[in-house]
Design a protein around this motif. Structure first.
Motif, PDB file in Angstrom:
ATOM      1  N   PHE A  45      46.442  18.279 -88.933  1.00 29.14           N
ATOM      2  CA  PHE A  45      46.390  17.543 -87.649  1.00 29.14           C
ATOM      3  C   PHE A  45      48.122  17.335 -87.160  1.00 29.14           C
ATOM      4  O   PHE A  45      47.964  17.371 -85.835  1.00 29.14           O
ATOM      5  CB  PHE A  45      45.687  16.402 -87.993  1.00 29.14           C
ATOM      6  CG  PHE A  45      44.241  16.342 -88.097  1.00 29.14           C
ATOM      7  CD1 PHE A  45      43.421  16.634 -86.927  1.00 29.14           C
ATOM      8  CD2 PHE A  45      43.566  16.095 -89.424  1.00 29.14           C
ATOM      9  CE1 PHE A  45      42.280  16.739 -87.212  1.00 29.14           C
ATOM     10  CE2 PHE A  45      42.122  16.132 -89.251  1.00 29.14           C
ATOM     11  CZ  PHE A  45      41.384  16.386 -88.297  1.00 29.14           C
ATOM     12  N   ALA A  46      48.785  17.458 -87.976  1.00 26.75           N
ATOM     13  CA  ALA A  46      50.170  17.371 -87.411  1.00 26.75           C
ATOM     14  C   ALA A  46      50.614  18.518 -86.564  1.00 26.75           C
ATOM     15  O   ALA A  46      51.235  18.325 -85.533  1.00 26.75           O
ATOM     16  CB  ALA A  46      51.093  17.168 -88.749  1.00 26.75           C
ATOM     17  N   GLU A  47      50.347  19.630 -87.011  1.00 34.43           N
ATOM     18  CA  GLU A  47      50.392  20.881 -86.029  1.00 34.43           C
ATOM     19  C   GLU A  47      49.768  20.924 -84.947  1.00 34.43           C
ATOM     20  O   GLU A  47      50.234  21.044 -83.716  1.00 34.43           O
ATOM     21  CB  GLU A  47      49.973  21.900 -87.034  1.00 34.43           C
ATOM     22  CG  GLU A  47      50.934  22.389 -88.105  1.00 34.43           C
ATOM     23  CD  GLU A  47      50.218  23.576 -88.929  1.00 34.43           C
ATOM     24  OE1 GLU A  47      49.354  24.533 -88.123  1.00 34.43           O
ATOM     25  OE2 GLU A  47      50.781  24.068 -89.920  1.00 34.43           O
ATOM     26  N   ARG A  48      48.533  20.180 -84.780  1.00 39.77           N
ATOM     27  CA  ARG A  48      47.715  20.118 -83.410  1.00 39.77           C
ATOM     28  C   ARG A  48      48.359  18.873 -82.664  1.00 39.77           C
ATOM     29  O   ARG A  48      48.591  19.296 -81.475  1.00 39.77           O
ATOM     30  CB  ARG A  48      46.293  19.408 -83.845  1.00 39.77           C
ATOM     31  CG  ARG A  48      45.244  20.515 -84.496  1.00 39.77           C
ATOM     32  CD  ARG A  48      43.913  19.844 -84.199  1.00 39.77           C
ATOM     33  NE  ARG A  48      43.366  19.459 -82.996  1.00 39.77           N
ATOM     34  CZ  ARG A  48      42.957  20.251 -82.076  1.00 39.77           C
ATOM     35  NH1 ARG A  48      42.856  21.468 -82.458  1.00 39.77           N
ATOM     36  NH2 ARG A  48      42.659  19.824 -80.921  1.00 39.77           N
ATOM     37  N   ALA A  49      48.924  18.119 -83.297  1.00 41.21           N
ATOM     38  CA  ALA A  49      49.741  17.033 -82.512  1.00 41.21           C
ATOM     39  C   ALA A  49      51.163  17.694 -81.946  1.00 41.21           C
ATOM     40  O   ALA A  49      51.503  17.493 -80.875  1.00 41.21           O
ATOM     41  CB  ALA A  49      50.130  15.847 -83.411  1.00 41.21           C
ATOM     42  N   HIS A  50      51.801  18.402 -82.671  1.00 33.16           N
ATOM     43  CA  HIS A  50      53.088  19.231 -82.300  1.00 33.16           C
ATOM     44  C   HIS A  50      52.581  20.024 -81.223  1.00 33.16           C
ATOM     45  O   HIS A  50      53.402  20.322 -80.226  1.00 33.16           O
ATOM     46  CB  HIS A  50      53.675  19.917 -83.553  1.00 33.16           C
ATOM     47  CG  HIS A  50      54.759  20.687 -83.048  1.00 33.16           C
ATOM     48  ND1 HIS A  50      54.985  22.005 -82.833  1.00 33.16           N
ATOM     49  CD2 HIS A  50      56.118  20.280 -83.100  1.00 33.16           C
ATOM     50  CE1 HIS A  50      56.119  22.438 -82.550  1.00 33.16           C
ATOM     51  NE2 HIS A  50      56.956  21.306 -82.826  1.00 33.16           N
ATOM     52  N   ASP A  51      51.523  20.657 -81.206  1.00 30.31           N
ATOM     53  CA  ASP A  51      50.996  21.560 -80.253  1.00 30.31           C
ATOM     54  C   ASP A  51      50.418  20.856 -78.715  1.00 30.31           C
ATOM     55  O   ASP A  51      49.959  21.625 -77.961  1.00 30.31           O
ATOM     56  CB  ASP A  51      50.059  22.607 -80.670  1.00 30.31           C
ATOM     57  CG  ASP A  51      50.478  23.638 -81.575  1.00 30.31           C
ATOM     58  OD1 ASP A  51      51.804  23.751 -81.872  1.00 30.31           O
ATOM     59  OD2 ASP A  51      49.843  24.085 -82.452  1.00 30.31           O
ATOM     60  N   GLY A  52      50.602  19.474 -78.887  1.00 26.44           N
ATOM     61  CA  GLY A  52      50.231  18.729 -77.534  1.00 26.44           C
ATOM     62  C   GLY A  52      48.998  17.949 -77.878  1.00 26.44           C
ATOM     63  O   GLY A  52      48.645  17.275 -77.070  1.00 26.44           O
TER      64      GLY A  52
END
Length: 222
Positions: A45-52
């Motif tokens: 989920f952190a990667e999702r947030a990083h991707d916008g």
């Protein structure tokens, strides 16, 4: 059409050396592997947030294993874990038992085995799907209220309620073989929701902790 994505996250592996059906029993904690699974999901989920992605709402079942699974995601995203009792595990009359052929052969269990389509040993599948879909619709609306169009929510729940919700959304029969559920430990079933109507318009599935699944316990929660 205002929309939101609601991620139904199954908890990680539970420490259950006796192999019982734990259902809604208290104090079933994550195993060491389960804690690692929760960390994997947090990174996903952190990667999702990083991707916008704008993930603005996190809620969990009140059961210990769901709360512990949610904790790393809450920490990494800076969110509180909010209560959501509608996504709790299904009721089951066999809680606390090792459910196998010899146990089910005992006459005292026979009255609960008469209708596997409902099922007669626990909470009806239709009831499970209805309460989870209500929670999903509300979570989608909260996400959009807090984060605007397209904002996302995470609901940490349990295999059986997640799976029958998926079957309901896909228009499939809710009765099923438990061995055929596509809802592994720490998996994510993502529903795109039309927040005006509460209808689910698309569905996708991911296994962020797939590398930790080999060797993991397979005893279901219900």
């Amino acid at each position: 059409m205002p929309s939101s994505t609601v991620h139904l996250l199954r908890h990680g592996e539970v420490y259950n050396p006796a192999g019982v059906l734990y259902g809604r029993l208290p104090e079933f904690h994550l195993s060491e592997r389960g804690l690692k699974m929760a960390e994997c999901v947090a990174e996903y989920f952190a990667e999702r947030a990083h991707d916008g992605a704008r993930i603005v709402y996190l809620a969990a079942s009140p059961l210990t294993r769901a709360q512990e699974t949610a904790a790393p995601t809450a920490a990494i995203l800076g969110l509180d874990i909010e209560p959501e009792p509608r996504i709790i595990e299904a009721e089951n009359r066999f809680e606390g038992l090792r459910v196998n052929r010899s146990e089910l052969a005992k006459p005292r269990h026979w009255p609960y085995l008469v209708n596997p389509f409902r099922p007669s040993w626990g909470e009806p599948y239709e009831q499970q799907a209805a309460r989870v879909l209500d929670a999903v619709a509300d979570a989608a609306r909260v996400a959009v209220d807090r984060g605007g169009e397209g904002a996302e929510a995470i609901l940490v729940a349990h295999q059986l309620p997640i799976w029958v919700t998926r079957l309901k959304v896909q228009g499939r029969p809710l009765w099923h073989d438990p061995r055929m559920r596509e809802c592994t430990l720490a998996s994510v079933t993502s529903l795109t929701v039309d927040t005006a109507s509460g209808a689910v318009v698309s569905l996708r599935y991911a296994e962020p902790a797939a590398a930790l699944l080999p060797g993991a316990a397979t005893t279901p929660g219900a």
